[in-house]
Design a protein around this motif. Structure first.
Motif, short mmCIF file in Angstrom:
data_model
loop_
_atom_site.label_atom_id
_atom_site.label_comp_id
_atom_site.label_asym_id
_atom_site.label_seq_id
_atom_site.Cartn_x
_atom_site.Cartn_y
_atom_site.Cartn_z
N SER B 40 7.44 -47.07 0.92
CA SER B 40 8.83 -46.66 0.72
C SER B 40 9.71 -47.88 0.47
O SER B 40 9.55 -48.90 1.12
N SER B 45 10.87 -45.64 -7.55
CA SER B 45 11.89 -44.86 -8.26
C SER B 45 12.63 -45.73 -9.26
O SER B 45 12.93 -45.30 -10.39
N THR B 46 12.88 -46.97 -8.84
CA THR B 46 13.60 -47.88 -9.73
C THR B 46 12.82 -48.06 -11.04
O THR B 46 13.39 -47.97 -12.13
#
Ligand SMILES: Nc1ncnc2c1ncn2[C@@H]1O[C@H](COP(=O)(O)OP(=O)(O)OP(=O)(O)O)[C@@H](O)[C@H]1O
Ligand SMILES: [Mg+2]
Lengths: 802, 221
Positions: B40, B45-46
């Motif tokens: 995480s 996501s970036t």
């Protein structure tokens, strides 16, 4: 795509009910105002558009030279018409007519009627200008003979109820028991708005063949009277300038025997309804008032637009996410722009539809501000629809483009990835807009206060004469001699409720002016002084409590025999002390006394030089009646008036009795100002209403945003009032800034307004203080609708819901 | 098809920079099925946002079908979003004002697809995801998992050339997750659609043919 846009728009409007209602309410006020004013402007513009070639029609008017002062008169010397007809081929139609302002009593079918200034002497040319429809008789023949009269259908029905246009022909109408005219035609009433709403047309030749020739001064070049009107229509090739020049040249070369210095002008037909320089006939529209009203409508729309911008950008964060998602799904920037604009459009349309539904109500409600003939009919035609459409599109673009740009510009990553609340647009911009809203509202509040203060000042200042408990009664104009007046006066004086009765001209203070030039040889130089005139018998000064400060009061005489001047007149004729002028002969009569200056007209005009005299034969047409104080010895004014009417009926059995209370007549002088106060009241109210709505919206928004903060603060021990203060101080600062900005603005504007009054109230500091206080109070009250509830709410709820 | 050259993404921290991604070189060919994995906060996501043209890299070059992304104008990017890229967000990101049906239909609207075809395509995916009964509900009336399904449906309905999915099955029951993975596999094998997904599950990663690990801003295969 469009369906999708509209669907989203509709749902988003629905979801943000509070904000939508705020936006729509503001817009409804603005749009309704604009719609109403549009109707007024259209109505005023529709006057006299139905005449054929109306762009070639002119009214010949006169700049009357009055010892160097030019006074505009909408009439002409009667011989002008003949000269134009004979010598000016450029003029196609010459239509002179005379307004019958002499006849008092019209008798038809055995009944008496009053002359409503709608009776004219005219010939067939009049009907060449105004396209009447002939129901019986013809334009060419009906007015050829003297002592014939043409009626409009409405007038015929009034005089001869139930008779057909053909049956009315041959009936007799008697004017003032002396002129007997036979009905020779009936025309349909004009449906279109016009300033020439005459109903009774006596043949022009009647004037020639009766004693009226003298009365209407048909042969005098030096008598310019508004009753003598002249309309002309030029040939298509002719120009007004040439005709005016020709008229001037005719006189220069002494071709006509006009000895005056008057200048004849051609007033374009379309100008008549809007030109207030000529006040004698018609009810011209005040163009400045129309401008002022349009400005108000624009301001209200602007305020409503600001609400929209502020509320939309404030809560942009919520819509920003949608922008991000749509961009990731392939929406282009213009598409997003269009989407947000269509949302604004939908909102404005909703407001527009509501306005159309509500405007008929407003038209009734604001009746007293609107022109009389305005109906709701025009509200439902295509021009209005087009105007409304344009207005909605305009508002949408002006108010919607900035918020739409803000919303459509968001980049996906900013709003989709981070949890940071994206703020929309610039905060300072929102603050500036809010401040400007409140500047407008504040301005109107202060302006209302100052105008009210001026009206109060005007009504309460000491006029220098008695004005209470005085009733004036005008006696019939065409009375045979002063004998009847004397009888009437005696009968009035005998009424126990009446303290005193004086015969005279106008009261000391009235709406118009009556003046004459006094020439006086002061050593070498001649003084020409315009002198206001008042006429009355010996009781006049006593009844009105005028103070004689030198010499003695006037004596009752049949024609002018002596003068009593006021202080102003004394100094303007070159005398230092009132005593000095006693016995001096001015304008053929000796000055016998000097009266202390008293007010003769509204606060707009300075107290003029004035001469009081007695001329019972021609001038004492009004009874000035002083009533005993009501309530004293069981005196009831109503009984006095009843007894006065009874006395009137005994002397003038065929005339209707009417009276005026002097204090009411004086108050009427300021009816324009009173209307302005009312109008400003409305402006202030509506401007504040819209701005307050916007403020409420912003407070709702911030309060909702800070729910959690409020909860935490309350848990930590903040009181309700501390929380309310926390939520309102920021906004109150904006209201404060608006107040500071509004002070110089309203000071400047009101200074300008007051400058048209010679006698004016001061702009005391407390007016501004009250205005500011009022505004602050109202703003606080508005915000409390939301803040107090938020401050009272249970903190636990706020925190749990997060 | 996708080529990253020395891509970095950093955020300012104090006076320095905090690199989330550092000098990433990555090539993904047409027809691949790639799984991105990592702890995480590691920047998965970036990376996906950068690939989806939703975020700009701080440094480096990104070539999409050989064309430099940083040189593309707004119009070209919009074009790619319409035609080539389908994105499934980790946080679903449905439009609150639209129903399930309308949410799925939206990308087709932007592609100017005629109404009748839109209807049949939306009906088709609704059917495939067993969501027909829910088509008139609004996002806030759905569970998290259901919203995720709508998000996926919305990404595939436009038949993009690349699907970028950020933890598409994070909120789903393992049986449902399996269905989605099989769907992806099917799209990848039958329709030759390139798929790049972020996942925490090793099982899901097995559906793909390539796994990329992100750690400390670098990638390892
Ligand atoms: N605006 C920002 N400013 C500073 N740091 C940011 C910002 N946005 C993201 N980050 C950081 O970038 C890092 C990568 O975030 P990212 O969402 O890509 O992680 P992820 O690998 O997708 O994690 P997860 O598995 O939880 O979804 C995180 O450490 C986050 O703190
Ligand atoms: Mg992530």
């Amino acid at each position: 795509m469009l369906k999708n846009f509209l669907l989203v728009s509709f749902r988003s409007i629905w979801r943000n009910k509070a904000f939508s209602v705020i936006n729509i309410m503001g817009l409804v006020v603005g749009i309704s105002a604009a719609l109403m004013i549009y109707q007024v402007i259209r109505y005023e513009n529709s006057f006299d558009k139905f005449e054929k070639n109306s762009d070639r029609i002119y009214r010949v008017v006169t700049d009357v030279d009055f010892n160097g002062t030019v006074i505009k008169n909408d009439g002409v010397a009667a011989p002008v018409a003949g000269v134009i007809k004979d010598r000016m081929p450029a003029v196609e139609t010459v239509a002179p007519f005379f307004i019958n302002d002499i006849t008092r009593r019209i008798t038809a079918n055995g009944k008496d009627f009053k002359n409503g200034r709608d009776v004219v002497y005219a010939d067939k040319n009049y009907f060449d200008i105004f396209p009447y429809q002939w129901l019986s008789g013809t334009a060419a023949s009906s007015l050829r003979e003297p002592f014939t009269v043409v009626l409009t259908a409405g007038r015929a029905e009034k005089y001869f109820p139930g008779l057909s246009p053909a049956a009315v022909l041959g009936k007799e109408i008697i004017y003032d028991d002396s002129i007997r005219a036979t009905v020779s035609g009936v025309v349909a009433d004009l449906k279109q708005p016009t300033d020439f709403k005459y109903m009774e047309f006596i043949s022009l030749s009647t004037l020639q063949s009766s004693g009226l020739r003298e009365m209407y001064a048909l042969d005098y070049w030096n008598n310019t009277n508004a009753a003598s009107q002249l309309l002309i229509r030029l040939h298509a090739s002719a120009s007004a300038k040439d005709v005016t020049g020709e008229l001037a040249k005719l006189r220069e070369t002494n071709k006509i025997e006009d000895q005056t210095k008057n200048v004849l002008q051609l007033q374009p037909f379309g100008d008549i309804h809007f030109n207030r320089d000529y006040t004698a006939e018609g009810t011209p529209a005040a163009v400045t008032r129309l401008y002022a009203l349009s400005l108000v409508a624009c301001l209200l729309l602007l305020l409503a637009g600001i609400n929209f911008v502020n509320l939309t950008t404030a809560q942009a964060a919520r819509r920003a996410r949608e922008t991000g998602i749509r961009k990731s799904l392939g929406s282009s920037f213009p598409q997003l722009l269009l989407q947000f604009l269509s949302e604004t459009l939908l909102l404005t349309f909703l407001a527009g539809v509501l306005s159309v539904l509500l405007t008929p109500l407003f038209l009734v409600f604001f009746q007293s501000f609107l022109p009389k003939g305005l109906t709701t009919e025009m509200l439902y035609d295509w021009q209005t629809a087009l105007f409304l459409l344009g207005l909605c599109l305009g508002i949408t673009l002006l108010a919607g483009i900035y918020p739409a740009l803000v919303l459509a510009r968001f980049q996906p990553v900013v709003v989709l990835k981070t949890q940071v609340q994206a703020a929309g647009g610039k905060v300072w911009l929102r603050k500036t807009l809010t401040v400007s809203q409140f500047v407008v509202a504040q301005f109107f509040i202060i302006a209302t206060l100052i105008v009210s203060k001026q009206v109060h000042y005007s009504l309460s200042r000491d006029p220098g004469f008695r004005k209470d408990a005085i009733v004036t009664v005008r006696t019939p104009q065409r009375e045979l001699g002063p004998g009847e007046r004397n009888t009437f006066q005696e009968k009035l004086a005998a009424i126990p409720e009446i303290a005193m009765v004086s015969q005279g001209g106008t009261p000391p203070l009235f709406g118009g002016f009556m003046s004459m030039t006094f020439r006086y040889q002061q050593g070498e130089k001649e003084i020409a002084q315009n002198m206001e005139l008042r006429y009355g018998d010996s009781l006049y000064a006593k009844l009105y409590n005028l103070k004689i400060i030198a010499g003695r009061n006037i004596r009752s005489t049949d024609t002018i025999a002596e003068w009593v001047l006021n202080e102003k007149a004394v100094t303007s004729l070159g005398f230092r002390h009132p005593q000095d002028i006693i016995g001096v002969v001015v304008e053929n009569h000796p000055v016998v006394g000097v009266v202390k200056d008293f007010v003769t007209s509204s606060t707009r005009k300075e107290i003029p030089a004035l001469a009081l005299s007695s001329a019972a034969l021609w001038q004492h047409r009004t009874m000035h009646v002083l009533l005993r104080p009501s309530g004293e010895n069981g005196i009831v004014w109503k009984h006095a008036l009843e007894k006065m009417e009874k006395a009137w009926k005994e002397v003038y059995p065929r005339e209707t009795f009417s009276y005026d209370f002097l204090d009411k007549s004086i108050a009427k002088l300021y009816s324009e100002e009173q209307r302005t106060v009312q109008l400003l009241n409305w402006c202030a109210g509506l401007a504040f209403f819209i701005s307050a709505l916007g403020l409420l919206g912003l407070v709702i928004f911030t309060t909702n945003q800070r729910t959690r903060e409020i909860g935490i603060r309350k848990v930590l021990g903040a009181t309700v009032w501390q929380v309310v203060a926390l939520l309102t101080t920021d906004f109150m600062k904006l209201v404060g800034i608006a107040f500071v900005l509004a002070i110089p603005l309203s000071w400047w504007a009101m200074q300008h307004w007051l400058s048209s009054y010679v006698y004016r109230t001061s702009m005391s500091w407390w007016i501004f203080a009250i205005g500011g206080g009022l505004m602050a109070l109202l703003a606080l009250a508005t915000m409390s609708i939301k803040t107090i509830r938020a401050a009272w709410s249970n903190p636990v709820n706020a925190l749990k819901s997060e | 098809m996708i080529q990253l050259q020395k891509i970095s993404r950093h955020y300012p921290v104090g006076f320095g920079k905090n690199y989330i991604l550092k000098d990433i070189d990555l090539t993904i060919n047409e027809g691949e099925f790639v799984s991105i994995m990592g702890p995480s906060g590691s920047g998965k996501s970036t990376l996906l946002h950068i690939l989806g043209l939703l975020e700009e890299p701080s440094e480096g070059q990104y070539l999409f079908e050989g064309e430099r992304v940083d040189k593309m104008n707004e119009k070209k990017r919009t074009q790619l979003h319409r035609g080539s890229i389908g994105f499934v967000f980790q946080a679903y990101h449905l439009i609150d004002e639209l129903t399930v049906y309308e949410n799925i239909e939206t990308p087709l609207l932007y592609k100017n697809i005629p109404a009748s075809e839109r209807k049949s395509r939306v009906a088709d995916v609704l059917d495939r995801f067993n969501m027909v009964a829910k088509k008139d509900l609004f996002p806030n009336q759905l569970s998290g998992g259901q919203q995720q399904l709508v998000g996926i449906a919305r990404a595939i309905v436009g038949e993009p050339r690349v699907i970028l999915a950020d933890e598409p099955t994070g909120n789903l029951h393992s049986d449902q997750a399996k269905v989605i993975m099989q769907l992806f596999k099917h799209l990848n094998e039958q329709d030759k659609i390139t798929i790049i997904q972020v996942t925490h599950s090793d099982l899901n990663a097995t559906y793909g043919n390539r796994v990329i690990q992100i750690r400390d801003g670098h990638i390892h295969e």
